[in-house]
Design a protein around this motif. Structure first.
Motif, PDB file in Angstrom:
ATOM      1  N   GLN A   1      -5.585  -2.750  -7.386  1.00  0.00           N
ATOM      2  CA  GLN A   1      -4.299  -2.772  -6.691  1.00  0.00           C
ATOM      3  C   GLN A   1      -4.378  -1.918  -5.432  1.00  0.00           C
ATOM      4  O   GLN A   1      -4.944  -0.828  -5.444  1.00  0.00           O
ATOM      5  CB  GLN A   1      -3.213  -2.231  -7.625  1.00  0.00           C
ATOM      6  CG  GLN A   1      -1.799  -2.368  -7.101  1.00  0.00           C
ATOM      7  CD  GLN A   1      -0.786  -1.875  -8.127  1.00  0.00           C
ATOM      8  OE1 GLN A   1      -0.585  -0.697  -8.304  1.00  0.00           O
ATOM      9  NE2 GLN A   1      -0.165  -2.810  -8.829  1.00  0.00           N
ATOM     10  N   ASP A   2      -3.795  -2.458  -4.334  1.00  0.00           N
ATOM     11  CA  ASP A   2      -3.714  -1.667  -3.105  1.00  0.00           C
ATOM     12  C   ASP A   2      -2.374  -1.939  -2.446  1.00  0.00           C
ATOM     13  O   ASP A   2      -1.444  -2.443  -3.075  1.00  0.00           O
ATOM     14  CB  ASP A   2      -4.897  -1.962  -2.180  1.00  0.00           C
ATOM     15  CG  ASP A   2      -4.921  -3.415  -1.688  1.00  0.00           C
ATOM     16  OD1 ASP A   2      -3.988  -4.176  -2.014  1.00  0.00           O
ATOM     17  OD2 ASP A   2      -5.874  -3.781  -0.975  1.00  0.00           O
ATOM     18  N   SER A   3      -2.277  -1.616  -1.166  1.00  0.00           N
ATOM     19  CA  SER A   3      -1.002  -1.723  -0.463  1.00  0.00           C
ATOM     20  C   SER A   3      -0.661  -3.138  -0.028  1.00  0.00           C
ATOM     21  O   SER A   3       0.333  -3.365   0.650  1.00  0.00           O
ATOM     22  CB  SER A   3      -1.002  -0.799   0.756  1.00  0.00           C
ATOM     23  OG  SER A   3      -2.100  -1.107   1.600  1.00  0.00           O
ATOM     24  N   GLY A   4      -1.505  -4.107  -0.410  1.00  0.00           N
ATOM     25  CA  GLY A   4      -1.142  -5.493  -0.131  1.00  0.00           C
ATOM     26  C   GLY A   4      -2.036  -6.217   0.840  1.00  0.00           C
ATOM     27  O   GLY A   4      -1.702  -7.300   1.297  1.00  0.00           O
ATOM     28  N   THR A   5      -3.189  -5.652   1.182  1.00  0.00           N
ATOM     29  CA  THR A   5      -4.089  -6.332   2.101  1.00  0.00           C
ATOM     30  C   THR A   5      -4.661  -7.587   1.454  1.00  0.00           C
ATOM     31  O   THR A   5      -4.879  -7.646   0.258  1.00  0.00           O
ATOM     32  CB  THR A   5      -5.242  -5.402   2.517  1.00  0.00           C
ATOM     33  OG1 THR A   5      -5.896  -4.938   1.340  1.00  0.00           O
ATOM     34  CG2 THR A   5      -4.728  -4.226   3.319  1.00  0.00           C
ATOM     35  N   ALA A   6      -4.925  -8.582   2.263  1.00  0.00           N
ATOM     36  CA  ALA A   6      -5.471  -9.843   1.760  1.00  0.00           C
ATOM     37  C   ALA A   6      -6.985  -9.760   1.673  1.00  0.00           C
ATOM     38  O   ALA A   6      -7.614  -8.906   2.289  1.00  0.00           O
ATOM     39  CB  ALA A   6      -5.049 -10.983   2.677  1.00  0.00           C
ATOM     40  N   GLY A   7      -7.568 -10.657   0.904  1.00  0.00           N
ATOM     41  CA  GLY A   7      -9.021 -10.721   0.811  1.00  0.00           C
ATOM     42  C   GLY A   7      -9.515 -10.564  -0.602  1.00  0.00           C
ATOM     43  O   GLY A   7      -8.769 -10.213  -1.513  1.00  0.00           O
TER      44      GLY A   7
END
Length: 201
Positions: free
Chosen positions: A51-57
């Protein structure tokens, strides 16, 4: 020697060399474990979620310090013991999560522990057939259980930080004796924490 990765006995140290931090140097990627205990145990059917802040990839996964696999999904069910971390584009790598396959495991909650809270210690035995459990902090006995697996400490204080482990008296019908868990380091935090600290295991 420059350019070579030496063998590192500590998985966490190895991970630091193989999995790069974000460009800003902040460790904003988190690796969530379900059930939410550390170390996780393989026989609990553990799910890891990156999980992260919402970056794509895609999510890149590392196991025991080496690149393991890359895929679009950000979670999977663990089938092998080891130390896992994940990498997300731009936000870098998560702190490591250990999944144990030991016979006896001491578990603590997989979250930041705050002053004043209750700490639950779980001593787990793979066969779930226990006569006696003994809990220790820094080799000092905390208590014994003859029925059940959990011991609670409350309210937590800063001086409760330290290394905890447990022993199980095992009688499997063929042999009997004490089996000991690997120590787990517990850190108790004060009341004033940043959001990043609260998110860390």
């Amino acid at each position: 020697m420059a350019g070579l990765h030496p063998t590192v006995p500590n998985p966490a140290m190895a991970l630091a060399g193989w999995c790069p931090l974000s460009l800003a140097g902040a460790q904003t990627t988190q690796l969530l474990v379900e059930p939410p205990w550390r170390p996780a145990v393989l026989w609990d059917r553990v799910t890891l979620t990156c999980q992260d802040s919402g970056t794509a990839g895609d999510t890149t996964w590392y196991k025991d310090g080496q690149r393991w696999r890359q895929e679009g999904g950000n979670n999977f069910t663990v089938t092998e013991s080891g130390t896992y971390t994940c990498e997300r584009p731009e936000s870098g790598c998560s702190p490591p999560v250990n999944v144990s396959d030991d016979q006896v495991v001491l578990q603590v909650p997989a979250r930041a522990l705050l002053e004043g809270e209750t700490l639950t210690l779980r001593c787990r035995y793979r066969q779930e057939k226990l006569a006696t459990l003994v809990f220790y902090r820094e080799e000092t006995e905390l208590g014994r259980l003859y029925n059940g697996t959990e011991l609670s400490l409350s309210p937590l204080q800063l001086n409760h930080s330290g290394r905890y482990n447990c022993k199980a008296w095992v009688n499997n019908g063929v042999s009997q004796g004490w089996e000991e868990s690997v120590p787990v380091t517990v850190t108790v935090h004060g009341e004033h924490l940043t959001a990043a600290t609260l998110a860390a295991p």
